[in-house]
Write a protein that holds these residues in place. Sequence first.
Motif, PDB file in Angstrom:
ATOM      1  N   ALA A 180       1.023   4.122   2.007  1.00  0.00           N
ATOM      2  CA  ALA A 180       1.929   4.283   3.086  1.00  0.00           C
ATOM      3  C   ALA A 180       2.536   3.243   3.503  1.00  0.00           C
ATOM      4  O   ALA A 180       3.573   3.186   4.603  1.00  0.00           O
ATOM      5  CB  ALA A 180       1.052   5.197   4.146  1.00  0.00           C
ATOM      6  N   LYS A 181       2.218   1.934   3.060  1.00  0.00           N
ATOM      7  CA  LYS A 181       2.743   0.901   3.694  1.00  0.00           C
ATOM      8  C   LYS A 181       3.275  -0.046   2.533  1.00  0.00           C
ATOM      9  O   LYS A 181       2.493   0.034   1.380  1.00  0.00           O
ATOM     10  CB  LYS A 181       1.926   0.074   4.490  1.00  0.00           C
ATOM     11  CG  LYS A 181       2.405  -1.293   5.131  1.00  0.00           C
ATOM     12  CD  LYS A 181       1.024  -1.739   6.116  1.00  0.00           C
ATOM     13  CE  LYS A 181       1.796  -2.879   6.863  1.00  0.00           C
ATOM     14  NZ  LYS A 181       2.803  -2.552   7.726  1.00  0.00           N
ATOM     15  N   THR A 296       5.684   8.130   3.626  1.00  0.00           N
ATOM     16  CA  THR A 296       5.431   9.698   3.596  1.00  0.00           C
ATOM     17  C   THR A 296       6.956  10.379   3.762  1.00  0.00           C
ATOM     18  O   THR A 296       6.469  11.303   4.516  1.00  0.00           O
ATOM     19  CB  THR A 296       4.475   9.917   4.556  1.00  0.00           C
ATOM     20  OG1 THR A 296       4.552   9.561   5.875  1.00  0.00           O
ATOM     21  CG2 THR A 296       3.058   9.247   4.417  1.00  0.00           C
ATOM     22  N   ASP A 325      -2.114   2.988   8.493  1.00  0.00           N
ATOM     23  CA  ASP A 325      -0.850   3.379   7.851  1.00  0.00           C
ATOM     24  C   ASP A 325      -1.461   4.219   6.604  1.00  0.00           C
ATOM     25  O   ASP A 325      -0.870   5.401   6.352  1.00  0.00           O
ATOM     26  CB  ASP A 325      -0.110   2.400   7.316  1.00  0.00           C
ATOM     27  CG  ASP A 325       0.830   1.800   8.295  1.00  0.00           C
ATOM     28  OD1 ASP A 325       0.740   2.392   9.621  1.00  0.00           O
ATOM     29  OD2 ASP A 325       1.447   0.635   8.350  1.00  0.00           O
ATOM     30  N   LYS A 328      -2.192   7.908   6.967  1.00  0.00           N
ATOM     31  CA  LYS A 328      -1.050   8.711   7.325  1.00  0.00           C
ATOM     32  C   LYS A 328      -0.718   9.155   5.759  1.00  0.00           C
ATOM     33  O   LYS A 328      -0.567  10.387   5.450  1.00  0.00           O
ATOM     34  CB  LYS A 328       0.098   8.120   7.724  1.00  0.00           C
ATOM     35  CG  LYS A 328      -0.245   7.478   8.992  1.00  0.00           C
ATOM     36  CD  LYS A 328       1.238   6.672   9.402  1.00  0.00           C
ATOM     37  CE  LYS A 328       0.574   5.961  10.817  1.00  0.00           C
ATOM     38  NZ  LYS A 328       2.280   5.116  11.258  1.00  0.00           N
ATOM     39  N   ASP A 331      -3.588  11.718   4.738  1.00  0.00           N
ATOM     40  CA  ASP A 331      -3.255  13.191   5.506  1.00  0.00           C
ATOM     41  C   ASP A 331      -2.004  13.843   4.738  1.00  0.00           C
ATOM     42  O   ASP A 331      -2.181  14.918   4.725  1.00  0.00           O
ATOM     43  CB  ASP A 331      -2.836  13.056   6.835  1.00  0.00           C
ATOM     44  CG  ASP A 331      -4.132  12.527   7.786  1.00  0.00           C
ATOM     45  OD1 ASP A 331      -5.190  12.622   7.352  1.00  0.00           O
ATOM     46  OD2 ASP A 331      -3.957  11.723   8.673  1.00  0.00           O
ATOM     47  N   MET A 332      -0.924  13.142   4.231  1.00  0.00           N
ATOM     48  CA  MET A 332       0.081  13.650   3.567  1.00  0.00           C
ATOM     49  C   MET A 332      -0.421  14.364   2.171  1.00  0.00           C
ATOM     50  O   MET A 332      -0.137  15.467   2.088  1.00  0.00           O
ATOM     51  CB  MET A 332       0.980  12.651   3.199  1.00  0.00           C
ATOM     52  CG  MET A 332       2.210  13.183   2.247  1.00  0.00           C
ATOM     53  SD  MET A 332       3.251  12.124   1.740  1.00  0.00           S
ATOM     54  CE  MET A 332       2.074  11.447   0.399  1.00  0.00           C
TER      55      MET A 332
END
Length: 466
Positions: A180-181, A296, A325, A328, A331-332
């Motif tokens: 995510a980063k 994301t 990060d 996230k 979770d996606m």
Amino acid sequence: LISNIRSKLVKDTCSLSARYFRILSSCNNQNIMRSPAFNGRGHSLSALKSFCPSVVRDFRFLSSASDSDREAAILSKLKVIIDPDLHQDIVSLGFVKDLKIDGSTVSLCLELTTPACPVREEFRSSAAAAVRSLDWVKDVTVTLSSSKKKRLSPPADEKSPAASCPGLANVQRIIAVSSAKGGVGKSTVAVNLAYSIARLGGRVGLFDADIHGPSLPTMVSPAEKRLRRSERDAGMLSPLEYEGVRLMSYGWTAKATKEASAVMRGPMVSRTVHQLIGFTDWGELDYLVIDMPPGTGDIQLTIGQEVSLDGAVVVTTPQRLSFVDVIKGIDMFDSLKVPLLSVVENMVYFDCGCGKRHYPFGKGHREELVQSYGIPHATQVPIDGVISEGSDTGRPVVLDPDQHPALAKIYLDLASAVVQQISKLASVPAAAPLIEWDAKIGRVLIRPTTGPALRLTVETLRAQCR
């Protein structure tokens, strides 16, 4: 002697065939008929064995009741071989195929869940040894194959972009490598993972899904750097290839090579990604590794919704900001129902000449991720200039395992864990537990398919929920 052998070994199930006479002739040539052991008294099998062990094995084989009995004996021997990941024997798992018996020669095929199985040679040698332990077997041939996943084809009249990915028709498994980063070394992990799976024996493709900042043209060095139409289908692109891995990136398109950057809005980026991944003639692939762009956003959702992902590898670094990060991203994938295969904590430590290991960014949050999200595998990759040099020069470090054995082993272990976890998910699909509310005790009852039931308060369940 003939009458005695017939009564003790053949047992009314085998006629006196030409081969039977040849065996008896062999016995005669070894003076068994004139031996004191055969002086008219009862002749035991052990007495015959002391003179002619090989003939006894032949007699045992000839006296077998049927082919089904011999097949059952072979399968019984093979049941001692246990798959280390699925924890069942290879017979119960249905790995044994094409079992053939021709006299004292046995041949069979082991159909594994993946051609990149890290223990495939151990399976082969163990199976051959198990069958060869039967006294009537003289020759054993064990071949290996892998089961194929049938990727569902869309209806012919479907017009949506999600229904038109003809290039993926013969791709067995698709793995996303994500973070995510940006700046955590995700592309380096994706490239070395792809080539490590290829080292295990899989047919691998690698797709660079980052349109704004494609990395693949820098990290690998194919001889041909110009995309062409597929010879099999003019409506698709032919992937490039380097060291046995098929490659595709926006960075090799004519537009990208002429312009300094890709200036596109979100919908155009999504369409470009769809065209590149869905209309590349990947051919027969066991694994397609997708190097996802950071974040994301639209591209991640486009790939997750249009492509049937079999699992995801999440890359992070030890810093707390990266940990926040990466959740996230987890979770996606959870919302897209994509299972997490491994978490890679990159650039964690370095070993200096003084013999000490240093952690410049702290020891990271790998264990916290594993415990909180149930990720089955986690690994750490060190800070090493050799990895960066391999990426900059276009030759991934895992392609030279003899020169860099420790680094190559880290990525090879990651590849082994990824393919093993995919095999687990494919072979033993997880069954959803039964969840009930017990008003009498004021608890939530969770009944898994195996093991004891759990009784949790609403507050505990909410606190433990992801």
